[in-house]
Design a protein around this motif. Structure first.
Motif, PDB file in Angstrom:
ATOM      1  N   ALA A 255      12.110   9.684  13.747  1.00  0.00           N
ATOM      2  CA  ALA A 255      12.708   9.707  12.412  1.00  0.00           C
ATOM      3  C   ALA A 255      12.951   8.289  11.908  1.00  0.00           C
ATOM      4  CB  ALA A 255      14.016  10.481  12.441  1.00  0.00           C
ATOM      5  N   ASP A 256      12.909   8.093  10.588  1.00  0.00           N
ATOM      6  CA  ASP A 256      13.359   6.835   9.985  1.00  0.00           C
ATOM      7  C   ASP A 256      14.887   6.783  10.057  1.00  0.00           C
ATOM      8  OD1 ASP A 256      10.727   6.376   9.361  1.00  0.00           O
ATOM      9  OD2 ASP A 256      10.924   7.089   7.281  1.00  0.00           O
ATOM     10  N   LEU A 257      15.460   5.593  10.150  1.00  0.00           N
ATOM     11  CA  LEU A 257      16.908   5.426  10.190  1.00  0.00           C
ATOM     12  C   LEU A 257      17.508   5.443   8.790  1.00  0.00           C
ATOM     13  CD1 LEU A 257      17.275   2.689  12.962  1.00  0.00           C
ATOM     14  CD2 LEU A 257      17.657   5.153  13.173  1.00  0.00           C
ATOM     15  N   ASN A 258      18.745   5.933   8.715  1.00  0.00           N
ATOM     16  CA  ASN A 258      19.533   5.925   7.478  1.00  0.00           C
ATOM     17  C   ASN A 258      18.731   6.486   6.302  1.00  0.00           C
ATOM     18  OD1 ASN A 258      21.790   5.544   5.919  1.00  0.00           O
ATOM     19  ND2 ASN A 258      21.330   3.402   5.463  1.00  0.00           N
ATOM     20  N   LYS A 259      18.267   7.703   6.476  1.00  0.00           N
ATOM     21  CA  LYS A 259      17.425   8.300   5.449  1.00  0.00           C
ATOM     22  C   LYS A 259      17.731   9.794   5.347  1.00  0.00           C
ATOM     23  CE  LYS A 259      12.636   8.174   3.785  1.00  0.00           C
ATOM     24  NZ  LYS A 259      11.269   7.679   4.090  1.00  0.00           N
ATOM     25  N   SER A 260      17.795  10.288   4.112  1.00  0.00           N
ATOM     26  CA  SER A 260      18.006  11.722   3.908  1.00  0.00           C
ATOM     27  C   SER A 260      16.770  12.480   4.386  1.00  0.00           C
ATOM     28  CB  SER A 260      18.295  11.995   2.426  1.00  0.00           C
ATOM     29  OG  SER A 260      18.650  13.353   2.242  1.00  0.00           O
ATOM     30  N   TRP A 261      16.721  13.739   4.069  1.00  0.00           N
ATOM     31  CA  TRP A 261      15.639  14.558   4.609  1.00  0.00           C
ATOM     32  C   TRP A 261      14.275  13.947   4.274  1.00  0.00           C
ATOM     33  CZ3 TRP A 261      16.497  17.885   8.233  1.00  0.00           C
ATOM     34  CH2 TRP A 261      17.745  18.530   8.319  1.00  0.00           C
ATOM     35  N   HIS A 262      13.479  13.748   5.305  1.00  0.00           N
ATOM     36  CA  HIS A 262      12.131  13.205   5.130  1.00  0.00           C
ATOM     37  C   HIS A 262      11.210  13.859   6.160  1.00  0.00           C
ATOM     38  CE1 HIS A 262      14.265  10.705   8.080  1.00  0.00           C
ATOM     39  NE2 HIS A 262      13.089  10.365   8.598  1.00  0.00           N
ATOM     40  N   ARG A 263       9.956  14.012   5.800  1.00  0.00           N
ATOM     41  CA  ARG A 263       9.032  14.781   6.624  1.00  0.00           C
ATOM     42  C   ARG A 263       8.015  13.850   7.283  1.00  0.00           C
ATOM     43  NH1 ARG A 263       8.919  19.836   7.607  1.00  0.00           N
ATOM     44  NH2 ARG A 263       7.043  21.043   8.101  1.00  0.00           N
ATOM     45  N   LYS A 264       7.749  14.115   8.575  1.00  0.00           N
ATOM     46  CA  LYS A 264       6.770  13.347   9.352  1.00  0.00           C
ATOM     47  C   LYS A 264       5.740  14.308   9.957  1.00  0.00           C
ATOM     48  CE  LYS A 264       8.525   9.096   9.189  1.00  0.00           C
ATOM     49  NZ  LYS A 264       8.825   8.390  10.450  1.00  0.00           N
TER      50      LYS A 264
END
Length: 516
Positions: A255-264
């Motif tokens: 996951a990316d840090l300090n980020k709201s919902w995001h898709r990988k």
């Protein structure tokens, strides 16, 4: 609790598109092909990721959906452009409604069982019957019976069961429950798995999926992460060989840090030696209050990311419902009414209505005189079921020689009982008898025998001694008998010992009643 409205599914969730732009407040929405959506009232979604909007519509005219409630079930109402994807997908509302209605049935069955255990009155029986009738007609159960466990024909189904935490931790294992413990929460994208406690560097909170059968092929894995408010630590997921979960990962996404919902997304190839995989979620090196969340995971065949779907969630829901029905059926069977998990919910509700309410008796009483010279007399009564009936009696003797009052009793037909003694006397004896017919005893067994001395063992089909009573009578050949004394004890579930204060050869008749 009232049942929550449920809306029909559309097999395989076929899609269509908006035929015109809409704003966040529009309540009439046009699509290219409304036949792809169920009859009103029902739900549909616009969009194909975590930003999707769920909409409830009350009417359908041609390709126009009318009476629309925007931003339904906590989703965000927004403007959408022509061509946006539209489908009757499985939604958070569907899941929550299924669970609430099923748990409502479970609660009603539990209440009915408790009533069966404690209520011995006609009022209690009527209350249980009313509850069973209400359960039998609820819409959720009929829907679950008629619509689940259907094989999808989509080209890219999601292979992960409970991929969005809809069923809490069913189909998942808390391998390492650090950081305050794995929990589930709800946000604008639906439910999710998360932990928000402190986890030291070098320690890991781990959540593993159930094994997923795969072939030696290429798959695509997509997942949505949430890390808002934290700039340290790590949240990632791995694809592991189910036979070696501590070995090297087949694939991983961080996951990316300090980020709201995001898709990988990641594409991976399963080695030929691997038959099953697990999805592993890992959190490490975070401070208390730092929420790390995961949701909407999907593994599908091929090398292209596809829209998030929940085909295997439907299989998981079917299993959830099936397990619940099996538990309900087992509880009903334990109450003396045979039931099966394959019974429909209305049938189960009808069987709840049949659960016996304590002991129900039909008692006929009478009095006989056994003349001084008589060794046998009979009683006549209204017809009974001899397999459900016993005879009890009390003797009033008028002589000091009690042997004349040792009398055995037995039901010998549906309308008669016979009373016998081995000695006659100079005076009459008076017999006060009861013919007891049990409407809902679990079992009634009977027998007779001859014994020497004051003890006899009887044998029978296994019963629960804590729920059973023995009734017996005897006549004696002991010419010196001057007293009455009798008793019994259970030696095992299949044997009891009868006690009589007599000598010589004696004849006895016995009945064993086991209650529910």
């Amino acid at each position: 609790m009232a049942q929550t409205p449920m809306y029909a599914a559309m097999a395989n969730s076929p899609g269509t598109e908006l035929s015109a732009d809409i704003s966040a407040s529009d309540t009439e929405i046009s699509v290219l092909d409304a036949s792809k959506l169920p009859a009103a009232p029902n739900l549909f979604t616009v969009g194909n990721d975590e930003t999707a909007e769920t909409i409830l519509y009350s009417g359908k005219s041609g390709n126009k959906l009318t009476g629309c409630t925007r931003g339904f079930n906590g989703t965000a109402a927004k403007g959408w452009s022509t061509g946006a994807k539209v489908a009757r997908n499985f939604t958070g509302y569907d899941h929550d409604t299924f669970i609430a209605n099923i748990e409502d049935l479970d609660g009603r069955v539990t209440t009915a069982q408790a009533t069966a255990d404690t209520a011995e009155t006609p009022e209690g029986a009527q209350e249980k019957a009313d509850t069973a009738e209400a359960n039998a007609v609820n819409e959720a159960k009929a829907y679950a019976d008629n619509n689940f466990f259907k094989k999808s024909t989509l080209t890219a189904p999601n292979l992960i069961k409970n991929s969005g935490a809809l069923f809490d931790f069913n189909n998942w294992k808390k391998t390492s429950d650090l950081g305050g413990g794995w929990r589930t929460g709800t946000s604008d994208i639906g439910k999710f798995f998360y932990t928000d406690g402190a986890i030291a560097s070098g320690s890991y909170a781990i959540l593993d999926s159930d094994p997923i059968r795969v072939g030696s092929s290429t798959y695509t894995y997509s997942v949505s992460f949430y890390t808002t408010g934290t700039n340290t630590g790590s949240l990632f997921t791995e694809i592991k060989d189910a036979a070696n979960v501590n070995g090297e990962a087949i694939a991983s996404i961080g996951a990316d840090l300090n980020k709201s919902w995001h898709r990988k997304t990641v594409t991976f190839t399963v080695p030929s030696s691997v038959a099953s995989i697990v999805v592993r979620i890992v959190v490490s090196n975070v401070s208390a209050g730092a929420t790390r969340a995961v949701s909407r995971m999907k593994i599908s065949a091929g090398d292209q990311e596809t829209q998030y779907t929940t085909e295997y969630d439907e299989l998981a829901l079917f299993q959830y419902v099936s397990n619940g029905k099996n538990a309900i059926a087992s509880a009903i069977t334990d109450k003396g009414v045979p039931a099966s998990g394959s019974d429909t919910f209305p049938v189960l509700a009808d069987k709840i209505e049949q659960i016996p309410n304590g002991v129900s008796l039909n008692i006929q009483r009478g009095q006989l005189t056994m003349g001084a010279s008589e060794s046998q007399v009979s009683a006549i009564f209204s017809a009974v079921d001899v397999t459900k009936s016993i005879v009890r009696m009390m003797v009033l003797g008028t002589e000091s020689i009690f042997r004349n009052a040792h009398i055995s009793a037995r039901i010998d037909s549906a309308i008669s009982a016979v009373f016998r003694r081995n000695f006659t006397g100079s005076f009459d004896n008076y017999i006060f008898y009861e013919i007891i017919e049990f409407e809902n005893a679990k079992s009634i067994q009977k027998g007779s025998g001859t014994f020497q001395g004051g003890n006899a063992a009887i044998y029978f089909t296994a019963v629960d001694p804590a729920k059973s009573l023995i009734f017996y009578t005897y006549r004696t050949n002991d010419g010196s008998q001057l007293t009455f004394a009798s008793g019994y004890n259970f030696a095992s579930p299949t044997q009891a010992n009868l006690r009589m204060d007599v000598n010589g050869t004696n004849n006895f008749e016995w009945y064993l009643v086991e209650f529910q």
